[in-house]
Scaffold this motif. Sequence first.
Motif, PDB file in Angstrom:
ATOM      1  N   VAL A  90       0.862  -1.185   0.000  1.00 39.99           N
ATOM      2  CA  VAL A  90       0.000   0.000   0.000  1.00 39.99           C
ATOM      3  C   VAL A  90       0.893   1.228   0.000  1.00 39.99           C
ATOM      4  CG1 VAL A  90      -1.852   1.256   1.152  1.00 39.99           C
ATOM      5  CG2 VAL A  90      -1.761  -1.250   1.318  1.00 39.99           C
ATOM      6  N   GLU A  91       0.679   2.110  -0.968  1.00 44.52           N
ATOM      7  CA  GLU A  91       1.426   3.360  -1.058  1.00 44.52           C
ATOM      8  C   GLU A  91       0.489   4.525  -0.762  1.00 44.52           C
ATOM      9  OE1 GLU A  91       3.200   3.499  -4.924  1.00 44.52           O
ATOM     10  OE2 GLU A  91       4.271   1.593  -4.650  1.00 44.52           O
ATOM     11  N   PHE A  92       1.032   5.588  -0.193  1.00 43.99           N
ATOM     12  CA  PHE A  92       0.252   6.776   0.153  1.00 43.99           C
ATOM     13  C   PHE A  92       0.916   8.000  -0.469  1.00 43.99           C
ATOM     14  CE2 PHE A  92      -0.398   3.694   3.531  1.00 43.99           C
ATOM     15  CZ  PHE A  92      -1.783   3.681   3.671  1.00 43.99           C
ATOM     16  N   LEU A  93       0.133   8.770  -1.222  1.00 45.18           N
ATOM     17  CA  LEU A  93       0.680   9.993  -1.820  1.00 45.18           C
ATOM     18  C   LEU A  93       0.708  11.145  -0.823  1.00 45.18           C
ATOM     19  CD1 LEU A  93      -0.678  10.211  -5.474  1.00 45.18           C
ATOM     20  CD2 LEU A  93       1.321   9.038  -4.578  1.00 45.18           C
ATOM     21  N   GLY A  94      -0.196  11.141   0.164  1.00 43.63           N
ATOM     22  CA  GLY A  94      -0.149  12.146   1.218  1.00 43.63           C
ATOM     23  C   GLY A  94      -0.770  13.481   0.867  1.00 43.63           C
ATOM     24  N   GLU A  95      -1.582  13.554  -0.202  1.00 42.66           N
ATOM     25  CA  GLU A  95      -2.277  14.800  -0.505  1.00 42.66           C
ATOM     26  C   GLU A  95      -3.317  15.088   0.585  1.00 42.66           C
ATOM     27  OE1 GLU A  95      -1.637  16.868  -3.185  1.00 42.66           O
ATOM     28  OE2 GLU A  95       0.063  15.540  -3.564  1.00 42.66           O
ATOM     29  N   ARG A  96      -3.652  16.345   0.759  1.00 49.45           N
ATOM     30  CA  ARG A  96      -4.566  16.719   1.833  1.00 49.45           C
ATOM     31  C   ARG A  96      -5.997  16.283   1.506  1.00 49.45           C
ATOM     32  NH1 ARG A  96      -5.579  22.869   4.130  1.00 49.45           N
ATOM     33  NH2 ARG A  96      -6.910  22.270   5.901  1.00 49.45           N
ATOM     34  N   ASP A  97      -6.625  15.638   2.471  1.00 45.69           N
ATOM     35  CA  ASP A  97      -7.994  15.153   2.334  1.00 45.69           C
ATOM     36  C   ASP A  97      -8.951  16.333   2.111  1.00 45.69           C
ATOM     37  OD1 ASP A  97     -10.486  13.917   2.609  1.00 45.69           O
ATOM     38  OD2 ASP A  97      -9.945  12.814   4.414  1.00 45.69           O
ATOM     39  N   GLY A  98      -9.718  16.243   1.017  1.00 43.10           N
ATOM     40  CA  GLY A  98     -10.678  17.296   0.704  1.00 43.10           C
ATOM     41  C   GLY A  98     -10.146  18.372  -0.211  1.00 43.10           C
ATOM     42  N   TYR A  99      -8.860  18.322  -0.534  1.00 40.94           N
ATOM     43  CA  TYR A  99      -8.231  19.353  -1.357  1.00 40.94           C
ATOM     44  C   TYR A  99      -7.587  18.789  -2.625  1.00 40.94           C
ATOM     45  CZ  TYR A  99      -8.800  22.477   2.630  1.00 40.94           C
ATOM     46  OH  TYR A  99      -9.331  23.242   3.648  1.00 40.94           O
ATOM     47  N   LEU A 100      -7.821  17.526  -2.913  1.00 39.04           N
ATOM     48  CA  LEU A 100      -7.158  16.895  -4.047  1.00 39.04           C
ATOM     49  C   LEU A 100      -7.639  17.503  -5.364  1.00 39.04           C
ATOM     50  CD1 LEU A 100      -5.184  14.607  -4.838  1.00 39.04           C
ATOM     51  CD2 LEU A 100      -7.194  13.133  -5.113  1.00 39.04           C
ATOM     52  N   GLU A 101      -6.692  17.811  -6.224  1.00 41.37           N
ATOM     53  CA  GLU A 101      -6.990  18.316  -7.568  1.00 41.37           C
ATOM     54  C   GLU A 101      -6.101  17.576  -8.576  1.00 41.37           C
ATOM     55  OE1 GLU A 101      -9.280  20.382  -8.395  1.00 41.37           O
ATOM     56  OE2 GLU A 101      -9.843  21.320  -6.479  1.00 41.37           O
ATOM     57  N   PRO A 102      -6.568  17.409  -9.823  1.00 42.41           N
ATOM     58  CA  PRO A 102      -5.756  16.736 -10.845  1.00 42.41           C
ATOM     59  C   PRO A 102      -4.714  17.672 -11.449  1.00 42.41           C
ATOM     60  CG  PRO A 102      -7.890  17.305 -11.772  1.00 42.41           C
ATOM     61  CD  PRO A 102      -7.939  17.695 -10.312  1.00 42.41           C
ATOM     62  N   THR A 103      -3.834  18.184 -10.599  1.00 45.70           N
ATOM     63  CA  THR A 103      -2.777  19.084 -11.050  1.00 45.70           C
ATOM     64  C   THR A 103      -1.674  18.265 -11.719  1.00 45.70           C
ATOM     65  OG1 THR A 103      -1.581  18.886  -8.974  1.00 45.70           O
ATOM     66  CG2 THR A 103      -3.256  20.623  -9.114  1.00 45.70           C
ATOM     67  N   HIS A 104      -0.772  18.963 -12.398  1.00 46.43           N
ATOM     68  CA  HIS A 104       0.341  18.258 -13.021  1.00 46.43           C
ATOM     69  C   HIS A 104       1.252  17.625 -11.976  1.00 46.43           C
ATOM     70  CE1 HIS A 104      -0.234  18.780 -17.285  1.00 46.43           C
ATOM     71  NE2 HIS A 104      -0.642  20.014 -17.057  1.00 46.43           N
ATOM     72  N   ALA A 105       1.353  18.246 -10.800  1.00 43.63           N
ATOM     73  CA  ALA A 105       2.173  17.650  -9.746  1.00 43.63           C
ATOM     74  C   ALA A 105       1.599  16.298  -9.314  1.00 43.63           C
ATOM     75  CB  ALA A 105       2.255  18.595  -8.551  1.00 43.63           C
ATOM     76  N   VAL A 106       0.264  16.222  -9.202  1.00 44.53           N
ATOM     77  CA  VAL A 106      -0.386  14.964  -8.826  1.00 44.53           C
ATOM     78  C   VAL A 106      -0.305  13.955  -9.968  1.00 44.53           C
ATOM     79  CG1 VAL A 106      -2.621  13.912  -8.287  1.00 44.53           C
ATOM     80  CG2 VAL A 106      -1.912  15.998  -7.105  1.00 44.53           C
ATOM     81  N   ILE A 107      -0.588  14.403 -11.190  1.00 45.55           N
ATOM     82  CA  ILE A 107      -0.549  13.492 -12.339  1.00 45.55           C
ATOM     83  C   ILE A 107       0.852  12.912 -12.512  1.00 45.55           C
ATOM     84  CG2 ILE A 107      -0.836  13.320 -14.847  1.00 45.55           C
ATOM     85  CD1 ILE A 107      -2.960  15.581 -14.558  1.00 45.55           C
ATOM     86  N   GLU A 108       1.872  13.718 -12.293  1.00 44.83           N
ATOM     87  CA  GLU A 108       3.239  13.212 -12.413  1.00 44.83           C
ATOM     88  C   GLU A 108       3.498  12.088 -11.411  1.00 44.83           C
ATOM     89  OE1 GLU A 108       7.850  14.846 -12.629  1.00 44.83           O
ATOM     90  OE2 GLU A 108       6.264  16.166 -11.904  1.00 44.83           O
ATOM     91  N   GLN A 109       2.964  12.223 -10.202  1.00 40.04           N
ATOM     92  CA  GLN A 109       3.124  11.149  -9.218  1.00 40.04           C
ATOM     93  C   GLN A 109       2.407   9.878  -9.651  1.00 40.04           C
ATOM     94  OE1 GLN A 109       3.103  12.141  -4.887  1.00 40.04           O
ATOM     95  NE2 GLN A 109       2.209  14.072  -5.599  1.00 40.04           N
ATOM     96  N   VAL A 110       1.235  10.041 -10.270  1.00 39.36           N
ATOM     97  CA  VAL A 110       0.492   8.881 -10.766  1.00 39.36           C
ATOM     98  C   VAL A 110       1.268   8.210 -11.901  1.00 39.36           C
ATOM     99  CG1 VAL A 110      -1.639   8.130 -11.906  1.00 39.36           C
ATOM    100  CG2 VAL A 110      -1.732   9.826 -10.057  1.00 39.36           C
ATOM    101  N   VAL A 111       1.772   9.003 -12.829  1.00 45.16           N
ATOM    102  CA  VAL A 111       2.559   8.459 -13.937  1.00 45.16           C
ATOM    103  C   VAL A 111       3.782   7.719 -13.407  1.00 45.16           C
ATOM    104  CG1 VAL A 111       3.988   9.073 -15.936  1.00 45.16           C
ATOM    105  CG2 VAL A 111       1.751  10.159 -15.620  1.00 45.16           C
ATOM    106  N   ALA A 112       4.437   8.301 -12.408  1.00 45.51           N
ATOM    107  CA  ALA A 112       5.626   7.662 -11.835  1.00 45.51           C
ATOM    108  C   ALA A 112       5.295   6.279 -11.305  1.00 45.51           C
ATOM    109  CB  ALA A 112       6.206   8.543 -10.735  1.00 45.51           C
ATOM    110  N   ARG A 113       4.180   6.158 -10.618  1.00 48.35           N
ATOM    111  CA  ARG A 113       3.810   4.851 -10.071  1.00 48.35           C
ATOM    112  C   ARG A 113       3.402   3.872 -11.162  1.00 48.35           C
ATOM    113  NH1 ARG A 113       4.101   8.299  -6.301  1.00 48.35           N
ATOM    114  NH2 ARG A 113       4.447   7.648  -4.137  1.00 48.35           N
ATOM    115  N   MET A 114       2.716   4.360 -12.168  1.00 49.84           N
ATOM    116  CA  MET A 114       2.372   3.478 -13.281  1.00 49.84           C
ATOM    117  C   MET A 114       3.633   2.959 -13.971  1.00 49.84           C
ATOM    118  SD  MET A 114      -0.813   5.286 -15.234  1.00 49.84           S
ATOM    119  CE  MET A 114      -2.391   5.597 -14.444  1.00 49.84           C
ATOM    120  N   ARG A 115       4.571   3.845 -14.218  1.00 52.34           N
ATOM    121  CA  ARG A 115       5.808   3.417 -14.905  1.00 52.34           C
ATOM    122  C   ARG A 115       6.651   2.501 -14.024  1.00 52.34           C
ATOM    123  NH1 ARG A 115       8.076   8.776 -18.146  1.00 52.34           N
ATOM    124  NH2 ARG A 115       6.229   9.092 -19.464  1.00 52.34           N
ATOM    125  N   ARG A 116       6.616   2.712 -12.718  1.00 47.94           N
ATOM    126  CA  ARG A 116       7.397   1.860 -11.823  1.00 47.94           C
ATOM    127  C   ARG A 116       6.803   0.449 -11.759  1.00 47.94           C
ATOM    128  NH1 ARG A 116       7.047   4.741  -7.458  1.00 47.94           N
ATOM    129  NH2 ARG A 116       8.901   5.943  -7.984  1.00 47.94           N
TER     130      ARG A 116
END
Length: 266
Positions: A90-116
């Motif tokens: 189980v991995e945790f990105l640690g974004e703030r609950d209730g404030y999540l947005e599909p920003t490039h910073a978040v998308i980059e983290q998602v891409v990183a995990r997909m590629r890994r």
Amino acid sequence: MSGQPLPTPAEVAATHGWRRVLAFGAHPDDLDFGAAATVAGLTRAGVEVTYCVMTDGDAGGFEAEDHHTITTRRQQEQRDAAALLGVRDVEFLGERDGYLEPTHAVIEQVVARMRRHRPDAVLAMHPERDWDRLQRSHPDHLAVGEAVVRASYPAVENPFAYPRLAEQGLEAYRLPWLVLYGGPAARTNLVVDVTGAEQDKLRALRHHVSQHPDVPRMEAFVLRGMAELHRRWSGPGAAAGEDAPERYAEGFHLVAVNDASTISGF
């Protein structure tokens, strides 16, 4: 709907060639509400499943005096629930609950995990709002869906997207399948027979005790929904009658991101 038997998780994995699945949720417990029985069936079939929870869950819970420890508690609840289902990590990105947005910073983290992890399928929340049950469409849920869909195409397969990832050795690859949960009923095109794993789902959800003020009511609601979905999709050929055992299902929106018909860029 068709009268044909619904596929099991093992059959779906075998049909589509799933050996590794990367599963995203907004908060600890989202994946277990949306797909725990299917996950249990996948891991029993030998599929490697990894969870990624994108927020810290700090806005959950009910006891104000213990709220300073809620993130740590909810993360442990998720680890325990995942372990019960056979999820290895189980991995945790640690974004703030209730404030999540599909920003490039978040998308980059998602891409990183997909590629890994380079999964054969990515499981994620649906980016479309469900007007029939608005609680399924928490803004964080929609943000997870949007971030994961944007990551799935084109970013994860574009070697020029987020170039520092390639510099870290995370090379682009083409994701075959996207499996979305928690969306509008009209989008459901894959319903999986999870009979026999419904209790695994309840046991996983019980680990999230910090979020359930009425556990029996929650469990009855979950079982009723799974049973109704199975009856609705199994069609007239399904067993009927008072003595027929209840059967259970979970539903998804299955999207082929890259299959035999895909041409690069189209």
